[in-house]
Design a protein around this motif. Structure first.
Motif, PDB file in Angstrom:
ATOM      1  N   ALA A  44      -6.201  -6.994  88.530  1.00 31.67           N
ATOM      2  CA  ALA A  44      -6.104  -6.363  89.851  1.00 31.67           C
ATOM      3  C   ALA A  44      -4.637  -6.109  90.200  1.00 31.67           C
ATOM      4  O   ALA A  44      -3.758  -6.904  89.862  1.00 31.67           O
ATOM      5  CB  ALA A  44      -6.731  -7.261  90.909  1.00 31.67           C
ATOM      6  N   TYR A  77       8.111 -20.487  73.340  1.00 32.50           N
ATOM      7  CA  TYR A  77       9.062 -20.132  74.402  1.00 32.50           C
ATOM      8  C   TYR A  77      10.428 -19.803  73.803  1.00 32.50           C
ATOM      9  O   TYR A  77      11.461 -20.252  74.258  1.00 32.50           O
ATOM     10  CB  TYR A  77       9.154 -21.276  75.414  1.00 32.50           C
ATOM     11  CG  TYR A  77       9.777 -20.906  76.739  1.00 32.50           C
ATOM     12  CD1 TYR A  77       9.873 -19.583  77.150  1.00 32.50           C
ATOM     13  CD2 TYR A  77      10.261 -21.887  77.596  1.00 32.50           C
ATOM     14  CE1 TYR A  77      10.441 -19.247  78.359  1.00 32.50           C
ATOM     15  CE2 TYR A  77      10.843 -21.567  78.823  1.00 32.50           C
ATOM     16  CZ  TYR A  77      10.926 -20.244  79.193  1.00 32.50           C
ATOM     17  OH  TYR A  77      11.500 -19.907  80.400  1.00 32.50           O
ATOM     18  N   GLU A  84      -2.672 -21.568  79.842  1.00 35.96           N
ATOM     19  CA  GLU A  84      -1.539 -21.490  80.769  1.00 35.96           C
ATOM     20  C   GLU A  84      -1.691 -22.598  81.806  1.00 35.96           C
ATOM     21  O   GLU A  84      -2.602 -22.557  82.638  1.00 35.96           O
ATOM     22  CB  GLU A  84      -1.551 -20.117  81.454  1.00 35.96           C
ATOM     23  CG  GLU A  84      -0.481 -19.966  82.522  1.00 35.96           C
ATOM     24  CD  GLU A  84      -0.515 -18.593  83.175  1.00 35.96           C
ATOM     25  OE1 GLU A  84      -1.459 -18.317  83.942  1.00 35.96           O
ATOM     26  OE2 GLU A  84       0.420 -17.803  82.919  1.00 35.96           O
ATOM     27  N   ASN A  85      -0.839 -23.568  81.748  1.00 35.39           N
ATOM     28  CA  ASN A  85      -0.915 -24.705  82.673  1.00 35.39           C
ATOM     29  C   ASN A  85      -2.340 -25.228  82.800  1.00 35.39           C
ATOM     30  O   ASN A  85      -2.849 -25.478  83.896  1.00 35.39           O
ATOM     31  CB  ASN A  85      -0.368 -24.316  84.054  1.00 35.39           C
ATOM     32  CG  ASN A  85       1.158 -24.271  84.077  1.00 35.39           C
ATOM     33  OD1 ASN A  85       1.812 -25.130  83.482  1.00 35.39           O
ATOM     34  ND2 ASN A  85       1.719 -23.285  84.746  1.00 35.39           N
ATOM     35  N   ASP A 135       9.995 -14.182  80.287  1.00 38.04           N
ATOM     36  CA  ASP A 135       9.461 -14.374  81.638  1.00 38.04           C
ATOM     37  C   ASP A 135       7.939 -14.164  81.604  1.00 38.04           C
ATOM     38  O   ASP A 135       7.355 -13.830  80.580  1.00 38.04           O
ATOM     39  CB  ASP A 135      10.120 -13.366  82.592  1.00 38.04           C
ATOM     40  CG  ASP A 135      10.084 -13.827  84.055  1.00 38.04           C
ATOM     41  OD1 ASP A 135       9.438 -14.844  84.348  1.00 38.04           O
ATOM     42  OD2 ASP A 135      10.705 -13.148  84.892  1.00 38.04           O
ATOM     43  N   GLY A 136       7.300 -14.367  82.728  1.00 36.40           N
ATOM     44  CA  GLY A 136       5.854 -14.164  82.797  1.00 36.40           C
ATOM     45  C   GLY A 136       5.116 -15.197  81.967  1.00 36.40           C
ATOM     46  O   GLY A 136       5.443 -16.389  81.995  1.00 36.40           O
ATOM     47  N   ALA A 152       6.720 -18.065  79.991  1.00 38.89           N
ATOM     48  CA  ALA A 152       7.190 -19.314  80.601  1.00 38.89           C
ATOM     49  C   ALA A 152       6.068 -20.321  80.798  1.00 38.89           C
ATOM     50  O   ALA A 152       6.329 -21.482  81.110  1.00 38.89           O
ATOM     51  CB  ALA A 152       7.856 -19.004  81.942  1.00 38.89           C
ATOM     52  N   THR A 153       4.826 -19.891  80.622  1.00 36.58           N
ATOM     53  CA  THR A 153       3.706 -20.763  80.976  1.00 36.58           C
ATOM     54  C   THR A 153       2.730 -21.020  79.832  1.00 36.58           C
ATOM     55  O   THR A 153       1.925 -21.944  79.909  1.00 36.58           O
ATOM     56  CB  THR A 153       2.908 -20.126  82.140  1.00 36.58           C
ATOM     57  OG1 THR A 153       2.574 -18.780  81.791  1.00 36.58           O
ATOM     58  CG2 THR A 153       3.722 -20.113  83.430  1.00 36.58           C
ATOM     59  N   GLN A 183      -6.551 -15.944  89.196  1.00 33.77           N
ATOM     60  CA  GLN A 183      -5.913 -15.600  90.466  1.00 33.77           C
ATOM     61  C   GLN A 183      -5.703 -14.101  90.624  1.00 33.77           C
ATOM     62  O   GLN A 183      -5.374 -13.648  91.717  1.00 33.77           O
ATOM     63  CB  GLN A 183      -4.546 -16.302  90.567  1.00 33.77           C
ATOM     64  CG  GLN A 183      -4.621 -17.816  90.672  1.00 33.77           C
ATOM     65  CD  GLN A 183      -4.729 -18.492  89.317  1.00 33.77           C
ATOM     66  OE1 GLN A 183      -4.959 -17.860  88.289  1.00 33.77           O
ATOM     67  NE2 GLN A 183      -4.572 -19.808  89.303  1.00 33.77           N
ATOM     68  N   THR A 184      -5.827 -13.349  89.549  1.00 28.53           N
ATOM     69  CA  THR A 184      -5.503 -11.927  89.649  1.00 28.53           C
ATOM     70  C   THR A 184      -6.642 -11.024  89.195  1.00 28.53           C
ATOM     71  O   THR A 184      -6.428  -9.853  88.907  1.00 28.53           O
ATOM     72  CB  THR A 184      -4.247 -11.585  88.812  1.00 28.53           C
ATOM     73  OG1 THR A 184      -4.457 -12.008  87.465  1.00 28.53           O
ATOM     74  CG2 THR A 184      -3.015 -12.247  89.374  1.00 28.53           C
ATOM     75  N   ASP A 240       1.515  -6.969  83.094  1.00 29.33           N
ATOM     76  CA  ASP A 240       0.755  -6.447  84.240  1.00 29.33           C
ATOM     77  C   ASP A 240       1.487  -5.281  84.907  1.00 29.33           C
ATOM     78  O   ASP A 240       1.538  -5.167  86.143  1.00 29.33           O
ATOM     79  CB  ASP A 240       0.490  -7.561  85.263  1.00 29.33           C
ATOM     80  CG  ASP A 240      -0.394  -8.656  84.694  1.00 29.33           C
ATOM     81  OD1 ASP A 240      -0.945  -8.453  83.599  1.00 29.33           O
ATOM     82  OD2 ASP A 240      -0.522  -9.709  85.331  1.00 29.33           O
ATOM     83  N   ARG A 276      -5.965 -13.383  84.821  1.00 32.78           N
ATOM     84  CA  ARG A 276      -5.958 -14.767  85.304  1.00 32.78           C
ATOM     85  C   ARG A 276      -6.959 -14.873  86.441  1.00 32.78           C
ATOM     86  O   ARG A 276      -7.203 -13.901  87.142  1.00 32.78           O
ATOM     87  CB  ARG A 276      -4.562 -15.138  85.817  1.00 32.78           C
ATOM     88  CG  ARG A 276      -3.456 -15.023  84.790  1.00 32.78           C
ATOM     89  CD  ARG A 276      -2.089 -15.189  85.452  1.00 32.78           C
ATOM     90  NE  ARG A 276      -1.044 -15.493  84.486  1.00 32.78           N
ATOM     91  CZ  ARG A 276      -0.103 -14.621  84.098  1.00 32.78           C
ATOM     92  NH1 ARG A 276      -0.085 -13.392  84.587  1.00 32.78           N
ATOM     93  NH2 ARG A 276       0.816 -14.989  83.225  1.00 32.78           N
ATOM     94  N   LEU A 325       9.670  -6.872  82.711  1.00 33.71           N
ATOM     95  CA  LEU A 325      10.297  -8.190  82.828  1.00 33.71           C
ATOM     96  C   LEU A 325      11.226  -8.413  81.647  1.00 33.71           C
ATOM     97  O   LEU A 325      11.168  -7.699  80.645  1.00 33.71           O
ATOM     98  CB  LEU A 325       9.229  -9.294  82.816  1.00 33.71           C
ATOM     99  CG  LEU A 325       8.183  -9.310  83.937  1.00 33.71           C
ATOM    100  CD1 LEU A 325       7.160 -10.416  83.679  1.00 33.71           C
ATOM    101  CD2 LEU A 325       8.847  -9.512  85.293  1.00 33.71           C
ATOM    102  N   GLY A 326      12.055  -9.432  81.771  1.00 31.10           N
ATOM    103  CA  GLY A 326      12.847  -9.867  80.636  1.00 31.10           C
ATOM    104  C   GLY A 326      11.952 -10.642  79.684  1.00 31.10           C
ATOM    105  O   GLY A 326      11.049 -11.370  80.113  1.00 31.10           O
TER     106      GLY A 326
END
Lengths: 324, 362
Positions: free
Chosen positions: A314, A62, A118-119, A86-87, A90-91, A147-148, A78, A145, A82-83
Motif C-alpha cells: 500500500a 547487513y 524482520e524483527n 537502509d530499509g 537494516a532489519t 503494517q503496509t 517500496d 509487511r 534509499l541508500g
C-alpha cells in the motif's frame, strides 16, 4: 530531481557504452525495447541467480560492501530511493526456503520472490536486479509487511508452486511482445471489470501476498468464482486505473512475465452493484484515495495465464514507483 | 501514538541545531521580502485564500480558485493534478480552524478538521500566494483510526489553544531565524534521543497535540490509535528514572519525554522545512519526516545506562506538519498533523539531497 536525473543520465551513458562494446550484437537485438539490449549478455541464468543470491546474503549480513555494484547503482524499496543498507537491509535477519527466481539473461535482469524475517516477523520480498558487465546497476524491491498491506500470510510461502519452474518447450514459446500483451489484457480486464477479455486458463490460480484470492473460497462473499468471473462482477471497480505499467522481466523459457504496476484507487465509490448479488462494499482500498505498488508474476502456458503471484504494498495515492 | 516520537538530542545533533545558523538569514529575508513586494496579501487576504480553497475543495471544483499557470499541488507528498485525490473525496468542512499567517513570505498554513465520505479527517494545508494567485498548494490529510478520534477532540476545541493566539509584544519578538532555530531544536533533540541534551528550550507548560490527541501531560489513556509495533504505555504521573521505564509515556511533560532518552528509535528527522513564520505570534510551521529505521536504533541505552529495545519493528516514516509556539525563546504549544508515509519518502518540495538531510531549510 537533480540527483535522480544525474543517475539516469549516467545509467544511460553506461548502457550506451555497453551497447557499443557489444558491437556485433547491436543488429541482432535491435528489435528489443530500448535499454535492454545486451546488458547481461555475458551473465546467464545461473550467473544472474548467483548475483541475486549474493544480494540476499549481503542483505542479511547487513554488509553492502560484499556486493559487486556499479558506481551509479540505484536502489529503491517500496518506490523510495534509499541508500544501500537502509530499509529492509537494516532489519532482515534471515531468508526463508521459498525462493522463486525468474530471469531474462538477454536484458541482464533477474527477479526473486522470497520470505524474509524482520524483527521476528515474516515479510514477503520482491527484488529485481539488473546486471551490466557483472555489476549491479539497479535494485528494485517491494516489501509486503503486515503494517503496509491489507493482506499477508508468509506462513503459506514455504515452497514454490511447481508450475512456476516448468520449462516451456522452445517451439511453444510466445514472443516477448506477445507475452506482455497477454498480461496487459489482465490489467485491462481489471480496469474494465471484464474477465472475458483476459486469456485466463479456466483453472487459473492467483496468490497475493501469500493468500489465494482466486478462485475464491466458497465461503467468501463472492463464492468460489474463477479469476475471470471475479473480474466480471465489477467488485474491483475501486481500481480506477492500472498505471504506470512496466514489464522489466520476461522469462520466455519458463513462460513468466514480471509486471511492475501501480493500482490507483481514487475512492470516489465505496460500493458497487454486483450482477445477481446486489450492492456490495468494495473494502479497504475504496475508503480514501490510495495506491498500491504491485510486482506481479504471471505463468503463461499454452498461451493462457495459468497462475499469478504477487507482492502488494500500500502506498500514498499516485506515489511514483521510482522507475518511470 | 507510537510515533510519539519525541526527542532528545544526540550531542552531535544538538550541537548542530545550535550551529546551523550562518548564511541562512541572508537567504531567507530577501525571498520573503520579494514575496511581500510583488504580492501584497495581508493576514485577512491570506486567510481568505484558505477559506476559498476549502470551499472549492468541498465543491470538488478547483476552477473556483485563482491559481498561477504552473500551480503545484501535492497531497501526502505526491505531486498530483489539482482536482484529484482529496479534491474528489472531501465532503464537508469541520469545526476546527487554525490559521498561521506569514504575509512577509506570502504564505499561509491551515490546520483543520474536514469530512471525507462521511469520516472525519485532519488536514494540514500550505498555500503560497503570488500576485494574488495561488502558486503552491501542499496538503497532508490524516485519515482513518489515527485521525478520527483526534478530529473529534479538535472539533471540541473549535479554535487554537489560547497560547497560540497570544501576540508577542513587539519588543520581545524574535527574528524569523531565531524562531526557526528554536523550533529546530525540537527535531534535533528527538532524533536519536539520548536523554543527555540541553532541553531548556522547552517551557515548563509545554503541551503537544498530535492529530488532535494530547501526547504530553495526558493522564487519560488514549484510544482509537494503534501503534506500529511500538509500545504505548499506560500514562504514568511523572517521569521517574528510578522506576526503570522502558518506553516513554504520554503522561510525561515535553521535556521529560526527551530527558528519558526513550525516543531514540526516531532515527532521523529529515527534510525539515520552515516555510511559514508568524513573528507577531511567535509561531513556526514546519514540515518534515520522522524516520524509524527499525534496525540498530531500536536497541539503545537510557541516560542511566539501562539497555532498552523499543520502537517500530519495521522501517517506518511519519510525514508531519508541526506548529510550534515560541515565547521567550522556549517552546510552549506544539501541534502536529501527521500521516504514515512510505519509509524514506520525500515531500515533493525539496531536492533529493535535502530530502535525505536533517539540515533545516527555510
Amino acid at each position: 530531481m537533480p540527483i535522480r536525473s544525474a543517475a539516469m543520465v549516467a545509467a544511460m551513458r553506461q548502457t550506451i557504452l555497453a551497447v557499443a562494446a557489444a558491437g556485433v550484437f547491436l543488429l541482432a537485438f535491435s528489435a528489443r525495447p530500448p535499454g535492454t539490449a545486451s546488458a547481461g549478455a555475458d551473465c546467464d541464468r545461473a550467473c544472474l541467480n548467483g548475483i541475486m543470491e549474493q544480494y540476499l546474503a549481503a542483505m542479511v549480513a547487513y554488509d553492502p560492501s560484499k556486493l559487486p555494484v556499479a558506481k551509479n547503482l540505484k536502489f529503491t524499496e517500496d518506490g523510495v530511493r534509499l541508500g544501500l543498507g537502509d530499509g529492509l537491509w537494516a532489519t532482515a535477519s534471515s531468508i526463508g526456503n521459498y525462493k522463486l527466481y525468474f530471469d531474462e539473461p538477454e536484458a541482464g535482469e533477474v527477479g526473486v520472490y522470497t520470505v524474509v524475517q524482520e524483527n521476528g516477523a515474516g515479510v514477503f520480498l520482491y527484488a529485481r536486479v539488473k546486471v551490466v558487465d557483472r555489476k549491479i546497476t539497479e535494485i528494485e524491491t517491494l516489501v509486503a509487511r503486515k503494517q503496509t498491506t491489507s493482506i499477508l500470510n508468509t506462513d503459506n510461502l514455504t515452497q514454490v508452486r511447481p508450475i512456476f519452474l516448468e520449462t516451456i518447450p522452445a517451439a511453444d514459446r510466445p514472443s516477448r511482445a506477445e507475452m506482455v500483451s497477454m498480461v496487459g489484457k489482465y490489467f485491462d480486464g481489471i480496469e474494465q471489470g471484464n474477465g472475458d477479455i483476459v486469456p485466463f486458463d479456466k483453472d487459473c490460480v492467483r496468490i497475493e501476498n501469500g493468500i489465494q484470492t482466486c478462485p475464491g473460497s466458497p465461503t467468501s462473499p463472492l463464492g468460489a468464482l474463477s479469476c475471470g468471473a471475479q473480474l466480471s462482477t465489477k467488485i474491483f471497480t475501486y481500481i480506477q486505473s492500472v498505471s504506470p505499467r512496466r514489464f522489466p522481466i520476461v522469462d520466455r523459457e519458463r513462460g513468466l512475465v514480471l509486471a511492475a504496476v501501480r493500482f490507483n484507487h481514487p475512492a470516489t465509490q465505496q460500493t458497487v452493484d454486483v450482477p445477481g448479488r446486489g450492492e456490495m462494499t468494495m473494502g479497504k482500498y475504496s475508503q480514501w484515495p490510495n495506491s498500491t505498488q504491485i510486482a506481479e508474476l504471471f505463468k503463461i502456458k499454452d498461451r493462457k495465464i495459468k497462475e499469478i503471484t504477487a507482492v502488494i504494498v500500500a502506498q500514498p495515492y499516485k506515489m511514483p514507483t521510482g522507475w518511470e | 501514538m507510537r510515533h510519539k516520537i519525541l526527542f532528545v538530542v544526540t550531542v552531535a545533533g544538538f550541537f548542530f541545531a545550535v550551529m546551523f545558523v550562518p548564511a541562512a538569514p541572508l537567504q531567507a529575508s530577501p525571498s520573503a521580502a520579494q514575496a511581500a513586494a510583488s504580492s501584497p496579501c495581508d493576514r485577512s487576504c491570506l486567510n481568505g485564500f484558505v477559506d476559498q480553497y476549502i470551499d472549492a475543495l468541498v465543491a470538488h471544483d478547483p476552477s473556483r480558485l485563482v491559481v498561477t499557470k504552473f500551480v503545484k499541488y501535492t497531497e501526502n507528498g505526491q505531486h498530483i493534478e489539482l482536482g484529484d485525490g482529496f479534491w474528489r473525496t472531501a465532503t464537508g468542512k469541520g469545526g476546527y480552524k487554525f490559521y498561521v499567517d506569514d504575509p512577509e513570505a506570502g504564505q499561509v498554513g491551515f490546520e483543520g478538521t474536514m469530512q471525507e465520505a462521511g469520516h472525519p479527517v485532519i488536514v494540514a494545508l500550505r498555500l503560497k500566494i503570488e500576485n494574488q494567485k495561488i502558486s503552491e498548494i501542499e496538503t497532508i490529510v490524516a485519515r482513518g483510526g489515527m485521525a478520527e478520534g483526534g478530529a473529534a477532540n479538535l472539533d471540541k476545541l473549535a479554535k487554537p489553544r489560547a497560547g497560540f493566539e497570544e501576540e508577542i509584544p513587539a519588543a520581545e519578538r524574535l527574528s524569523r531565524l531565531d524562531l526557526i532555530r528554536t523550533a529546530n531544536q525540537y527535531f534535533s533533540g528527538m532524533q536519536k534521543d539520548d536523554g543527555k541534551g540541553d532541553y531548556s528550550f522547552f517551557g515548563d507548560d509545554c503541551n503537544r497535540l498530535e492529530n488532535g490527541m494530547q501526547t504530553t501531560n495526558n493522564m487519560t489513556p488514549m484510544g482509537g490509535m494503534t501503534s506500529n509495533g511500538a509500545p504505548r504505555p499506560a500514562p504514568s504521573a511523572k517521569y521517574d528514572p528510578s522506576t526503570n521505564p522502558t518506553s516513554y509515556s504520554a503522561g510525561w511533560s515535553c521535556r521529560d519525554q526527551f530527558r528519558s532518552g526513550l525516543l531514540h528509535f526516531v532515527s532521523l528527522i529529515r527534510d525539515r522545512r520552515y516555510p511559514i513564520v508568524d513573528q507577531e505570534h511567535g509561531i513556526v510551521w514546519a514540515f518534515g519526516f520522522f524516520d524509524h529505521q527499525a534496525g540498530d536504533t531500536r536497541n539503545f541505552e537510557t541516560p542511566d545506562g539501562r539497555p532498552v529495545t523499543a520502537g517500530p519493528t519495521t522501517p517506518f516514516t511519519w510525514e508531519i506538519a508541526e506548529i510550534f509556539k515560541v515565547r521567550h525563546g522556549q517552546l510552549h504549544e506544539i501541534e502536529a498533523a501527521l500521516t504514515q508515509g512510505s519509509y524514506g519518502m520525500c515531500s515533493g518540495w525539496s531536492s533529493y539531497e535535502q530530502c535525505r538531510s536533517d539540515q533545516p531549510q527555510w
